[in-house]
Design a protein around this motif. Structure first.
Motif, PDB file in Angstrom:
ATOM      1  N   MET A   1      16.677 -90.911  21.623  1.00 42.58           N
ATOM      2  CA  MET A   1      16.180 -90.244  22.807  1.00 42.58           C
ATOM      3  C   MET A   1      17.256 -89.430  23.520  1.00 42.58           C
ATOM      4  N   TYR A   2      18.466 -89.375  22.986  1.00 40.05           N
ATOM      5  CA  TYR A   2      19.531 -88.682  23.693  1.00 40.05           C
ATOM      6  C   TYR A   2      19.970 -87.393  23.002  1.00 40.05           C
ATOM      7  N   GLY A   3      19.342 -87.049  21.875  1.00 42.27           N
ATOM      8  CA  GLY A   3      19.745 -85.862  21.133  1.00 42.27           C
ATOM      9  C   GLY A   3      19.533 -84.564  21.887  1.00 42.27           C
ATOM     10  N   TRP A   4      18.709 -84.590  22.902  1.00 44.13           N
ATOM     11  CA  TRP A   4      18.403 -83.378  23.661  1.00 44.13           C
ATOM     12  C   TRP A   4      19.150 -83.367  24.991  1.00 44.13           C
ATOM     13  N   ALA A   5      20.055 -84.300  25.163  1.00 42.72           N
ATOM     14  CA  ALA A   5      20.827 -84.414  26.404  1.00 42.72           C
ATOM     15  C   ALA A   5      19.904 -84.601  27.608  1.00 42.72           C
ATOM     16  N   GLY A   6      18.676 -85.072  27.348  1.00 40.67           N
ATOM     17  CA  GLY A   6      17.758 -85.358  28.441  1.00 40.67           C
ATOM     18  C   GLY A   6      17.242 -84.144  29.171  1.00 40.67           C
ATOM     19  N   GLN A   7      17.356 -82.963  28.560  1.00 42.90           N
ATOM     20  CA  GLN A   7      16.923 -81.745  29.243  1.00 42.90           C
ATOM     21  C   GLN A   7      16.524 -80.675  28.239  1.00 42.90           C
ATOM     22  N   ARG A   8      15.891 -79.628  28.728  1.00 39.70           N
ATOM     23  CA  ARG A   8      15.627 -78.450  27.903  1.00 39.70           C
ATOM     24  C   ARG A   8      16.006 -77.232  28.732  1.00 39.70           C
ATOM     25  N   LEU A   9      16.248 -76.148  28.047  1.00 46.02           N
ATOM     26  CA  LEU A   9      16.555 -74.890  28.714  1.00 46.02           C
ATOM     27  C   LEU A   9      15.322 -74.010  28.709  1.00 46.02           C
ATOM     28  N   ARG A  10      15.042 -73.437  29.850  1.00 44.30           N
ATOM     29  CA  ARG A  10      13.999 -72.416  29.951  1.00 44.30           C
ATOM     30  C   ARG A  10      14.724 -71.115  30.262  1.00 44.30           C
ATOM     31  N   ILE A  11      14.544 -70.142  29.380  1.00 42.76           N
ATOM     32  CA  ILE A  11      15.252 -68.869  29.508  1.00 42.76           C
ATOM     33  C   ILE A  11      14.226 -67.759  29.702  1.00 42.76           C
ATOM     34  N   ASP A  12      14.342 -67.048  30.811  1.00 43.51           N
ATOM     35  CA  ASP A  12      13.462 -65.921  31.106  1.00 43.51           C
ATOM     36  C   ASP A  12      14.204 -64.656  30.682  1.00 43.51           C
ATOM     37  N   LEU A  13      13.786 -64.074  29.571  1.00 42.81           N
ATOM     38  CA  LEU A  13      14.468 -62.895  29.041  1.00 42.81           C
ATOM     39  C   LEU A  13      14.266 -61.667  29.919  1.00 42.81           C
TER      40      LEU A  13
ATOM     41  N   SER B   1      12.005 -86.452  31.697  1.00 41.94           N
ATOM     42  CA  SER B   1      11.949 -87.888  31.991  1.00 41.94           C
ATOM     43  C   SER B   1      11.908 -88.685  30.688  1.00 41.94           C
ATOM     44  N   LEU B   2      12.318 -89.928  30.766  1.00 41.93           N
ATOM     45  CA  LEU B   2      12.282 -90.805  29.603  1.00 41.93           C
ATOM     46  C   LEU B   2      10.840 -90.954  29.109  1.00 41.93           C
ATOM     47  N   GLU B   3       9.899 -91.032  30.037  1.00 47.24           N
ATOM     48  CA  GLU B   3       8.481 -91.136  29.672  1.00 47.24           C
ATOM     49  C   GLU B   3       8.035 -89.914  28.858  1.00 47.24           C
ATOM     50  N   TYR B   4       8.415 -88.722  29.308  1.00 53.64           N
ATOM     51  CA  TYR B   4       8.064 -87.484  28.596  1.00 53.64           C
ATOM     52  C   TYR B   4       8.695 -87.474  27.214  1.00 53.64           C
TER      53      TYR B   4
ATOM     54  N   LYS C   1       6.886 -89.765  24.942  1.00 56.05           N
ATOM     55  CA  LYS C   1       5.536 -89.292  24.625  1.00 56.05           C
ATOM     56  C   LYS C   1       5.564 -88.210  23.546  1.00 56.05           C
ATOM     57  N   TRP C   2       6.499 -87.269  23.636  1.00 54.94           N
ATOM     58  CA  TRP C   2       6.493 -86.102  22.765  1.00 54.94           C
ATOM     59  C   TRP C   2       7.507 -86.164  21.623  1.00 54.94           C
ATOM     60  N   ILE C   3       8.495 -86.996  21.681  1.00 45.89           N
ATOM     61  CA  ILE C   3       9.479 -87.264  20.622  1.00 45.89           C
ATOM     62  C   ILE C   3       9.946 -86.014  19.869  1.00 45.89           C
ATOM     63  N   GLY C   4      10.967 -85.387  20.356  1.00 43.19           N
ATOM     64  CA  GLY C   4      11.640 -84.323  19.622  1.00 43.19           C
ATOM     65  C   GLY C   4      11.161 -82.926  19.929  1.00 43.19           C
ATOM     66  N   GLY C   5      11.912 -81.970  19.383  1.00 42.61           N
ATOM     67  CA  GLY C   5      11.652 -80.568  19.650  1.00 42.61           C
ATOM     68  C   GLY C   5      10.255 -80.105  19.273  1.00 42.61           C
ATOM     69  N   ARG C   6       9.756 -80.595  18.155  1.00 40.38           N
ATOM     70  CA  ARG C   6       8.415 -80.174  17.738  1.00 40.38           C
ATOM     71  C   ARG C   6       7.367 -80.651  18.743  1.00 40.38           C
ATOM     72  N   GLY C   7       7.492 -81.867  19.197  1.00 36.07           N
ATOM     73  CA  GLY C   7       6.561 -82.383  20.203  1.00 36.07           C
ATOM     74  C   GLY C   7       6.710 -81.664  21.530  1.00 36.07           C
ATOM     75  N   PHE C   8       7.964 -81.453  21.960  1.00 34.46           N
ATOM     76  CA  PHE C   8       8.204 -80.743  23.223  1.00 34.46           C
ATOM     77  C   PHE C   8       7.589 -79.344  23.159  1.00 34.46           C
TER      78      PHE C   8
END
Length: 77
Positions: free
Chosen positions: A1-13, A24-27, A30-37
């Protein structure tokens, strides 16, 4: 659960904005990994009739939970 550093980047080009979004840990469970996110983002933030070239369209990049890397070459060993 720590491979994503607990966050994602949203980039507005269009604006050049970069936002770190804590997950969140719950999120993450629930979604487990980049494909789920990415599936969650596409399902909830993109309408089925959206033009793919619309500035509001989403492009997602992410690693799955079972991948060794994100498509970038890694030295073996």
């Amino acid at each position: 659960m720590y491979g994503w550093a607990g966050q994602r980047l949203r980039i507005d080009l269009s604006k050049g904005d970069i936002i770190k979004e804590p997950l969140s840990l719950e999120y993450r469970r629930k979604w487990i990994g980049g494909r789920g996110f990415n599936s969650d983002v596409i399902y909830n933030e993109v309408s089925p009739d959206m033009d793919p070239f619309d500035p509001k369209a989403r492009v997602c990049f992410g690693c799955g939970s079972a991948q060794r890397h994100c498509g970038f070459p890694q030295p073996d060993g």
